[in-house]
Design a protein around this motif. Structure first.
Motif, PDB file in Angstrom:
ATOM      1  N   VAL A 377      -7.443  -4.345  -5.554  1.00 33.46           N
ATOM      2  CA  VAL A 377      -8.301  -3.165  -5.606  1.00 33.46           C
ATOM      3  C   VAL A 377      -9.622  -3.537  -6.265  1.00 33.46           C
ATOM      4  CG1 VAL A 377      -7.350  -2.398  -7.820  1.00 33.46           C
ATOM      5  CG2 VAL A 377      -8.422  -0.734  -6.294  1.00 33.46           C
ATOM      6  N   ASN A 378     -10.699  -2.920  -5.801  1.00 34.02           N
ATOM      7  CA  ASN A 378     -12.001  -3.036  -6.441  1.00 34.02           C
ATOM      8  C   ASN A 378     -12.195  -1.784  -7.283  1.00 34.02           C
ATOM      9  OD1 ASN A 378     -14.740  -2.891  -7.118  1.00 34.02           O
ATOM     10  ND2 ASN A 378     -15.392  -3.939  -5.242  1.00 34.02           N
ATOM     11  N   PRO A 379     -12.107  -1.884  -8.634  1.00 34.69           N
ATOM     12  CA  PRO A 379     -12.156  -0.674  -9.458  1.00 34.69           C
ATOM     13  C   PRO A 379     -13.486   0.070  -9.386  1.00 34.69           C
ATOM     14  CG  PRO A 379     -12.245  -2.650 -10.817  1.00 34.69           C
ATOM     15  CD  PRO A 379     -11.919  -3.095  -9.439  1.00 34.69           C
ATOM     16  N   ALA A 380     -14.550  -0.638  -9.023  1.00 37.42           N
ATOM     17  CA  ALA A 380     -15.859   0.015  -8.950  1.00 37.42           C
ATOM     18  C   ALA A 380     -15.971   0.923  -7.732  1.00 37.42           C
ATOM     19  CB  ALA A 380     -16.970  -1.033  -8.927  1.00 37.42           C
ATOM     20  N   THR A 381     -15.320   0.521  -6.632  1.00 39.69           N
ATOM     21  CA  THR A 381     -15.415   1.297  -5.393  1.00 39.69           C
ATOM     22  C   THR A 381     -14.126   2.043  -5.060  1.00 39.69           C
ATOM     23  OG1 THR A 381     -14.676  -0.553  -4.007  1.00 39.69           O
ATOM     24  CG2 THR A 381     -17.049  -0.382  -4.475  1.00 39.69           C
ATOM     25  N   GLY A 382     -12.998   1.547  -5.607  1.00 40.11           N
ATOM     26  CA  GLY A 382     -11.711   2.144  -5.267  1.00 40.11           C
ATOM     27  C   GLY A 382     -11.113   1.619  -3.984  1.00 40.11           C
ATOM     28  N   ASP A 383     -11.770   0.652  -3.319  1.00 43.09           N
ATOM     29  CA  ASP A 383     -11.229   0.077  -2.087  1.00 43.09           C
ATOM     30  C   ASP A 383      -9.996  -0.769  -2.411  1.00 43.09           C
ATOM     31  OD1 ASP A 383     -13.262   1.218  -0.583  1.00 43.09           O
ATOM     32  OD2 ASP A 383     -14.552  -0.548  -0.772  1.00 43.09           O
ATOM     33  N   TYR A 384      -8.942  -0.637  -1.603  1.00 40.15           N
ATOM     34  CA  TYR A 384      -7.695  -1.345  -1.907  1.00 40.15           C
ATOM     35  C   TYR A 384      -7.016  -1.817  -0.645  1.00 40.15           C
ATOM     36  CZ  TYR A 384      -5.337   2.961  -0.399  1.00 40.15           C
ATOM     37  OH  TYR A 384      -4.903   4.032   0.337  1.00 40.15           O
ATOM     38  N   ASN A 385      -6.091  -2.752  -0.823  1.00 37.47           N
ATOM     39  CA  ASN A 385      -5.120  -3.097   0.212  1.00 37.47           C
ATOM     40  C   ASN A 385      -3.812  -3.472  -0.468  1.00 37.47           C
ATOM     41  OD1 ASN A 385      -4.896  -6.271   0.165  1.00 37.47           O
ATOM     42  ND2 ASN A 385      -7.095  -5.812   0.112  1.00 37.47           N
ATOM     43  N   PHE A 386      -2.710  -2.921   0.030  1.00 41.86           N
ATOM     44  CA  PHE A 386      -1.393  -3.150  -0.544  1.00 41.86           C
ATOM     45  C   PHE A 386      -0.398  -3.465   0.552  1.00 41.86           C
ATOM     46  CE2 PHE A 386      -3.281  -0.950  -4.078  1.00 41.86           C
ATOM     47  CZ  PHE A 386      -2.687  -1.555  -5.188  1.00 41.86           C
ATOM     48  N   GLY A 387       0.431  -4.449   0.297  1.00 38.44           N
ATOM     49  CA  GLY A 387       1.493  -4.774   1.227  1.00 38.44           C
ATOM     50  C   GLY A 387       2.716  -3.902   0.974  1.00 38.44           C
ATOM     51  N   ALA A 388       3.419  -3.558   2.031  1.00 38.30           N
ATOM     52  CA  ALA A 388       4.671  -2.811   1.912  1.00 38.30           C
ATOM     53  C   ALA A 388       5.826  -3.801   1.973  1.00 38.30           C
ATOM     54  CB  ALA A 388       4.794  -1.781   3.022  1.00 38.30           C
ATOM     55  N   GLU A 389       6.670  -3.797   0.951  1.00 33.81           N
ATOM     56  CA  GLU A 389       7.814  -4.699   0.928  1.00 33.81           C
ATOM     57  C   GLU A 389       8.848  -4.298   1.973  1.00 33.81           C
ATOM     58  OE1 GLU A 389      11.075  -6.521  -2.258  1.00 33.81           O
ATOM     59  OE2 GLU A 389       9.934  -4.722  -2.762  1.00 33.81           O
ATOM     60  N   GLU A 390       8.994  -2.985   2.162  1.00 29.63           N
ATOM     61  CA  GLU A 390       9.918  -2.478   3.166  1.00 29.63           C
ATOM     62  C   GLU A 390       9.269  -1.281   3.857  1.00 29.63           C
ATOM     63  OE1 GLU A 390      14.472  -0.663   3.623  1.00 29.63           O
ATOM     64  OE2 GLU A 390      13.632  -1.071   1.634  1.00 29.63           O
ATOM     65  N   ALA A 391       9.152  -1.327   5.178  1.00 30.73           N
ATOM     66  CA  ALA A 391       8.479  -0.253   5.917  1.00 30.73           C
ATOM     67  C   ALA A 391       9.175  -0.016   7.248  1.00 30.73           C
ATOM     68  CB  ALA A 391       7.009  -0.609   6.147  1.00 30.73           C
ATOM     69  N   TYR A 392       8.928   1.185   7.800  1.00 28.00           N
ATOM     70  CA  TYR A 392       9.567   1.595   9.051  1.00 28.00           C
ATOM     71  C   TYR A 392       8.560   2.367   9.899  1.00 28.00           C
ATOM     72  CZ  TYR A 392      13.961   0.690   6.574  1.00 28.00           C
ATOM     73  OH  TYR A 392      14.974   0.102   5.865  1.00 28.00           O
ATOM     74  N   ILE A 393       8.798   2.379  11.184  1.00 30.96           N
ATOM     75  CA  ILE A 393       8.099   3.288  12.084  1.00 30.96           C
ATOM     76  C   ILE A 393       8.761   4.662  11.989  1.00 30.96           C
ATOM     77  CG2 ILE A 393       7.654   3.848  14.508  1.00 30.96           C
ATOM     78  CD1 ILE A 393       5.885   1.635  13.595  1.00 30.96           C
ATOM     79  N   ILE A 394       7.939   5.705  11.946  1.00 32.34           N
ATOM     80  CA  ILE A 394       8.437   7.070  12.120  1.00 32.34           C
ATOM     81  C   ILE A 394       8.116   7.493  13.550  1.00 32.34           C
ATOM     82  CG2 ILE A 394       8.269   9.476  11.381  1.00 32.34           C
ATOM     83  CD1 ILE A 394       7.294   8.483   8.661  1.00 32.34           C
ATOM     84  N   LYS A 395       9.117   7.934  14.274  1.00 27.14           N
ATOM     85  CA  LYS A 395       8.924   8.369  15.659  1.00 27.14           C
ATOM     86  C   LYS A 395       9.677   9.677  15.885  1.00 27.14           C
ATOM     87  CE  LYS A 395       8.729   5.290  18.923  1.00 27.14           C
ATOM     88  NZ  LYS A 395       9.090   4.256  19.943  1.00 27.14           N
ATOM     89  N   ASN A 396       8.936  10.662  16.404  1.00 27.77           N
ATOM     90  CA  ASN A 396       9.515  11.984  16.681  1.00 27.77           C
ATOM     91  C   ASN A 396      10.197  12.584  15.452  1.00 27.77           C
ATOM     92  OD1 ASN A 396       8.713  11.785  19.409  1.00 27.77           O
ATOM     93  ND2 ASN A 396      10.567  10.626  19.894  1.00 27.77           N
TER      94      ASN A 396
END
Length: 463
Positions: A377-396
């Motif tokens: 994260v850039n604390p001055a701008t608040g821009d961030y990127n975070f990896g998800a350790e576990e993620a899923y698609i949500i469908k319907n």
């Protein structure tokens, strides 16, 4: 730890050249580290660290030094070092300290030093058993336990003289799943401002099997699609995004320098009406909790954002001077080697009215981030990127297949405004937060919530 007369001499020595505030921080820390690899003890290390930090203010100027020489001569020498950095005509002198007693908010039942290592190892072996037996795909399990007892004395030229004891322990489990040439890991932890009663009260089967479940699940995951989607972030450690992208921007260390996106915005709408953001060091026995901060101020509950409106910042003593505002009991440091500054304790988004099931069923298509990993994260701008350790698609409106390589990309201030559903299942996750005053224990927390639109970086493929 040290006599009042000795501390008084050190403070007065620091004030001899015209400083207008002096502080002494004394620390005695006992630490134990225990690790298991493959069910066998790999390391068992113990240590002790003692030191004294001395800080001096002159207006908005701050000077800090520390020493591990706790003889009177050694501490007076350190006090002279900070005194040489300021010059003034008005000389202060402290002649007495007030009687101060810490209100113990977090009771300790079993001091780490009183618990035999065999008892600790037996608990860790049970965790290993549940992790390794989860699946034949699990090829490696690593378990670590760290416990510590930190005793501090904080005294200053305003008359404070107060002692505190902090006892913490944290258990971490990492499982590796392998199949052919592929390998995935699962990680989980649990920590508390408590004695070893915390270790013996947890569900060891859950922590072992959950780390392995994550690893085995992600081994069969499809590549994550990239694009802009609604994203549902699960509770507990999902709050790390708001901790990093928003919480740091609410610390006075950034706000006072106008290096925060929230500087000069008190009373303004900065988030969705559904967002109330709180930092609370009084939550009983939580990992990030405190009795007092590292300037001797009592722990408290600070509402930072209420129903989308910016209500306050986390403020330490020096930045309170700069900002001409009140302190908030939020000054922390890793050890005597660091000068304190404004930091978070247990920071979380307050629960809403939706259930996790409601949030998922109301999402036609999107990403469900169950466990978050590391990020930037850039604390001055608040821009961030975070990896998800576990993620899923949500469908319907239902959880579909697991996906790997999901990275959430956004801006903290903008993400706050796009929260459109907040669950009722608040949970906290333990972590270590690094900043200018070192690494300190913090909790991040939130209920399950949905961000209406968020950029997801993944692997090219069909959704």
């Amino acid at each position: 730890m040290l006599s009042q007369s000795l501390v008084q001499d050190v403070l007065n020595e620091a004030l001899t050249t015209g400083g207008d505030f002096a502080e002494v921080f004394v620390e005695d820390r006992l630490t134990n580290n225990l690790s298991l690899q493959g069910g066998l003890v790999e390391n068992s290390l113990s240590g002790r660290d003692f030191g004294v930090g001395i800080r001096l203010f002159k207006g908005f100027q701050s000077t800090y030094t520390y020493t591990t020489d706790f003889t009177k001569e050694g501490m007076l020498k350190a006090a002279k070092r900070v005194a040489q950095t300021v010059h003034g005509d008005q000389l202060l002198k402290i002649t007495d300290f007030g009687q101060q007693q810490v209100k113990v908010l977090h009771p300790i039942q079993q001091m780490p030093q009183s618990v035999d290592k065999v008892r600790k190892v037996n608990v860790l072996k049970k965790v290993h058993e549940s992790a390794s037996q989860y699946s034949d795909l699990i090829t490696q399990v690593s378990i670590r336990l760290k416990d510590e007892e930190q005793n501090v004395l904080i005294a200053n030229s305003e008359g404070a003289f107060i002692e505190d004891q902090r006892v913490r322990n944290i258990l971490t489990v990492q499982s590796i799943a392998s199949e052919k040439s592929r390998m995935e890991s699962g990680y989980i932890n649990t920590g508390a401002l408590a004695g070893l009663e915390h270790l013996e009260s947890i569900d060891v089967n859950f922590y072992g099997s959950e780390a392995s479940r994550i690893a085995a699940t992600m081994l069969d995951a499809d590549p994550c699609p990239s694009g802009t989607f609604p994203v549902v972030i699960d509770n507990k450690f999902g709050g790390v995004i708001f901790h990093e992208a928003c919480g740091h921007s609410l610390e006075a260390s950034a706000v006072a320098k106008n290096k925060s996106v929230f500087s000069n915005k008190l009373g303004e709408k900065v988030a969705s009406d559904l967002v109330t953001y709180i930092d609370d060091g009084t939550l009983q026995n939580e990992w990030g909790s405190i009795n007092i901060d590292d300037e001797g101020e009592a722990a408290r509950r600070n509402v930072l954002i209420e129903n989308g409106i910016l209500k306050g910042y986390l403020v330490d003593k020096l930045n309170a001077r700069i900002m001409n505002t009140d302190i908030t009991g939020s000054s922390r440091r890793e050890s005597y080697r660091f000068a304190p500054t404004s930091r978070m304790t247990n920071t979380f988004i307050a629960p809403g009215e939706s259930t996790r099931e409601d949030i998922i069923s109301n999402t036609e298509y999107g990403i469900f981030a169950k466990y978050m990993g590391g990020g930037q994260v850039n604390p001055a701008t608040g821009d961030y990127n975070f990896g998800a350790e576990e993620a899923y698609i949500i469908k319907n409106g239902k959880i579909d297949r697991p996906v790997r390589g999901a990275t959430l990309i956004g801006n903290g201030a903008e993400t706050l405004k796009k929260v459109d559903m907040v669950g009722n299942n608040l949970g906290h996750g333990a972590g270590m937060c690094g900043a200018s005053s070192g690494a300190v224990p913090v909790n991040v927390g939130q209920p399950t919530l949905r961000v209406s639109e968020l950029t997801v970086g993944g692997t090219k493929g069909d959704a």
